[in-house]
Design an enzyme around this catalytic site. Structure first.
Site, PDB file in Angstrom:
ATOM      1  N   CYS A  33       3.740 -10.102   0.993  1.00  0.00           N
ATOM      2  CA  CYS A  33       3.080  -8.942   1.399  1.00  0.00           C
ATOM      3  C   CYS A  33       1.648  -8.797   1.299  1.00  0.00           C
ATOM      4  CB  CYS A  33       3.570  -7.719   0.658  1.00  0.00           C
ATOM      5  SG  CYS A  33       3.424  -7.503  -1.110  1.00  0.00           S
ATOM      6  N   ASP A  35       0.205  -8.305  -1.796  1.00  0.00           N
ATOM      7  CA  ASP A  35      -0.399  -7.546  -3.007  1.00  0.00           C
ATOM      8  C   ASP A  35      -0.716  -8.647  -4.323  1.00  0.00           C
ATOM      9  OD1 ASP A  35       0.411  -5.485  -1.817  1.00  0.00           O
ATOM     10  OD2 ASP A  35       2.144  -5.067  -2.715  1.00  0.00           O
ATOM     11  N   CYS A  58      -1.018  -2.364  -1.164  1.00  0.00           N
ATOM     12  CA  CYS A  58      -0.664  -1.196  -0.417  1.00  0.00           C
ATOM     13  C   CYS A  58      -0.592  -0.147  -1.368  1.00  0.00           C
ATOM     14  CB  CYS A  58       0.823  -1.266   0.198  1.00  0.00           C
ATOM     15  SG  CYS A  58       2.129  -1.687  -0.922  1.00  0.00           S
ATOM     16  N   CYS A 102       7.148  -3.700  -5.219  1.00  0.00           N
ATOM     17  CA  CYS A 102       5.805  -3.263  -6.078  1.00  0.00           C
ATOM     18  C   CYS A 102       6.014  -2.954  -7.400  1.00  0.00           C
ATOM     19  CB  CYS A 102       5.257  -2.336  -5.003  1.00  0.00           C
ATOM     20  SG  CYS A 102       4.740  -2.585  -3.453  1.00  0.00           S
TER      21      CYS A 102
END
Length: 127
Positions: A33, A35, A58, A102
């Site tokens: 992703c 991150d 995000c 996350c």
């Protein structure tokens, strides 16, 4: 859909920034992703005196970083190591399944910062 708490931490993240001369630093990233989270800690005795973070990612990643920093502040190192991805997600009122990773990143980054501090101590670092 994000909870109100996730949105609140995303819109008004707590403890953003970098600690000058940190006692420990932990960085993690998710290549899928994109991150990237870096946690900085200041330790006094055996307690986290300050916790700051920088996150590129995000809204969920930013909210998780903010929440982890609040959960860890003032805790002993052993207490902070017990902050799990599930606890973080629960404190945020839940995360969408596709954003649960996350919460893993936040807990991992904090844990790595504590490990980094302990390694410095083992090598005869300050404090």
């Amino acid at each position: 859909m994000y909870s109100e708490k996730v949105m609140e931490h995303f819109m008004n993240p707590r403890n953003v920034g970098e600690i000058e001369n940190p006692d420990g630093v932990g960085e993690v990233g998710n290549p899928v992703c994109g991150d990237i989270m870096t946690f900085y800690i200041k330790v006094n005795g055996n307690r986290l005196e300050d916790v700051k973070f920088k996150t590129f990612g995000c809204g969920a990643a930013i909210a998780v970083s903010s929440m982890v920093s609040e959960m860890a502040m003032g805790k002993t190192l052993d207490e902070a190591k017990k902050i799990t991805p599930r606890l973080v997600a629960e404190e945020l009122g839940g995360l969408p399944q596709n954003k649960f990773h996350c919460s893993n990143l936040g807990a991992q980054a904090l844990s790595k910062a504590i490990d980094n501090y302990r390694k410095k101590q083992a090598k005869g670092g300050k404090k």
